[in-house]
Motif scaffolding. Structure first.
Motif: not given
Length: 467
Positions: A173-185, A192-207
């Motif tokens: 799912r390379p062209f789906t944002t992390m936040w949108k994908a997490l909403g599917d789970y 969704r907020q908890l696992f969205g935080r993993y984006a910050t490990y790479c310096g990014s926004s989950p949105f």
């Protein structure tokens, strides 16, 4: 006449982890390696802050993917565990939304599923299981063609396996944002907020970051360890092994210029005026340091400048020795803001420290629920909030720091944690400080945000153009 020994000499600028790894590998292969580091100790961003006798990890605090270093050491005939002692964590992190809503994630997936079931319901626990399976699959797809690749790219991944490669590409799912994908789970916004935080490990926004960053969940399930002696012990072990193989590491040495001859690097000139000739030069600095002219005009065009909008997150951190009460800290604890989208809109959209930030606390005297506090009851802490990478254009004066502290420690208090702050035992680092420590970054902790990249974590090439 050119120094004949320079034909076998490699100069490494910077004793960060990448620089030390390069030095160790090359020295073990017989090269004459000289490492030049402007600080007084190795580590780079894997830094520690001294407060009295305390040595507080004030850079990376989570150690995963130990196989990277096991393979590195094995490749030069060493055993990693002989040089770095690790202790596994069973509690990956403790999460809080207020003073009553707490959730632990565990290294054991079944324990995490049970905890999520008790916290958010059986259906959410089931969806968590599917999330784990899919994050594992993303990791497996990306490990060889991306994580281990010298120069990874989306086209290479797509074409590596023909039709099969295109099918695999769809699965990550390379062209789906992390936040949108997490909403599917996850239907519970807290999950969704908890696992969205993993984006910050790479310096990014989950949105904005790609859904491929879900692979971080699998990485953590493969193991999170504590390094005995602190994260800085890893840097020291790399430095010690490099010198054992003959590398020379010179601290408090600043490089003024990379010399160029025949279109390629030929050595360096130090601030002192000393010239060191070499066959090759490795610059273990932020890629933006070259186009910024920090190593001379001759190499300014060797790499492209990084637009400020592409920088990763920065941070405001408090390295401190303090007493705590109320909330039951474990090694890694996260205290969430009440409006996650606003938090990242303020950081990346407005370039401001969030009005109400998510706060990370690393309690370095704790292992899971075991606390190893001294007689005083004080403990070593790193408190961190995300901040915009604007340290090259904003000074972060005392007023700004005070407001950031009020916001960060206000969140902790709302979640039940009281920290008795002793200013004499507290060291604050702002984006401006990070920019001074690591020039040309604006204070960005990882250099490039993944928000504009369909693969994660994106990174600059390890080689530059001819000069």
């Amino acid at each position: 006449m050119r120094d004949q020994t320079a034909r076998n000499r490699v100069v490494v600028i910077g004793a960060g982890i990448a620089g030390l790894t390069s030095a160790l590998t090359l020295a073990a292969r017989g090269f004459d390696v000289t490492v030049l580091e402007r600080a007084a100790a190795p580590g780079g961003k894997m830094r520690e802050v001294a407060i009295g006798p305390a040595r507080i990890d004030s850079g990376p605090t989570v150690f995963t993917m130990r196989w990277v270093f096991e393979e590195l050491f094995a490749g030069i005939g060493l055993n990693f565990s002989d040089h770095v002692r690790l202790r596994p964590l069973s509690v990956l992190a403790r999460h809080a939304w207020d003073d009553t809503q707490h959730l632990d994630l565990f290294a054991d997936e079944a324990r995490s599923a049970d905890a999520i079931g008790a916290f958010a319901g059986a259906a959410e626990a089931k969806r968590y299981r599917q999330f784990c399976a899919d994050s594992r699959r993303i990791y497996e797809i990306l490990e060889k063609p991306f994580l281990r690749a010298t120069a990874p790219s989306l086209p290479k991944l797509a074409t590596a396996g023909g039709i099969g490669g295109l099918i695999e590409l769809r699965k990550i799912r390379p062209f789906t944002t992390m936040w949108k994908a997490l909403g599917d789970y996850f239907h519970d916004p807290r999950m969704r907020q908890l696992f969205g935080r993993y984006a910050t490990y790479c310096g990014s926004s989950p949105f904005d970051a790609p859904a491929t960053l879900m692979l971080v969940a699998h990485v953590e399930h493969e193991g999170v360890w504590i390094i005995e002696g602190g994260m800085h012990a890893l840097a020291q072990a790399l430095a010690d092994c490099a010198t054992r193989f003959g590398a020379t590491i010179r601290y408090q040495q600043s490089v003024r210029e990379v010399m160029v001859s025949g279109g390629r690097a030929s050595g360096v000139i130090l601030d002192s005026g000393e010239r060191i000739e070499a066959h090759s030069v490795i610059v273990n600095a932020d890629v933006g340091a070259l186009p910024a002219g920090l190593f001379g005009e001759a190499v300014r065009t060797a790499a492209n400048p990084l637009a400020p909008r592409l920088r990763s997150l920065s941070a405001v951190t408090w390295s401190m020795v303090a007493k705590t009460r109320g909330f039951p800290l474990c090694r890694h604890s996260v205290f969430f803001s009440r409006d996650y989208s606003r938090e990242f809109a303020e950081i990346f959209g407005r370039g401001e420290v969030p009005t109400e930030p998510t706060v990370y606390v690393c309690a370095q005297d704790r292992v899971d629920d075991e606390a190893r506090l001294g007689a005083s009851g004080e403990e070593e802490l790193l408190v961190l909030i995300n901040a915009p990478p604007v340290g090259d254009r904003k000074s972060f004066d005392q007023g700004e720091v005070a407001r950031a502290a009020e916001r960060a420690f206000g969140v902790l208090q709302r979640c039940g944690l009281r920290v008795d702050i002793d200013q004499s035992k507290t060291r604050v680092t702002t984006p401006a400080d990070f920019n001074r420590l690591f020039p040309a970054t604006g204070g960005a902790l990882i250099s490039t945000s993944n928000s504009s990249s369909p693969l994660a974590p994106s990174r600059a090439s390890s080689s530059t153009r001819s000069c």
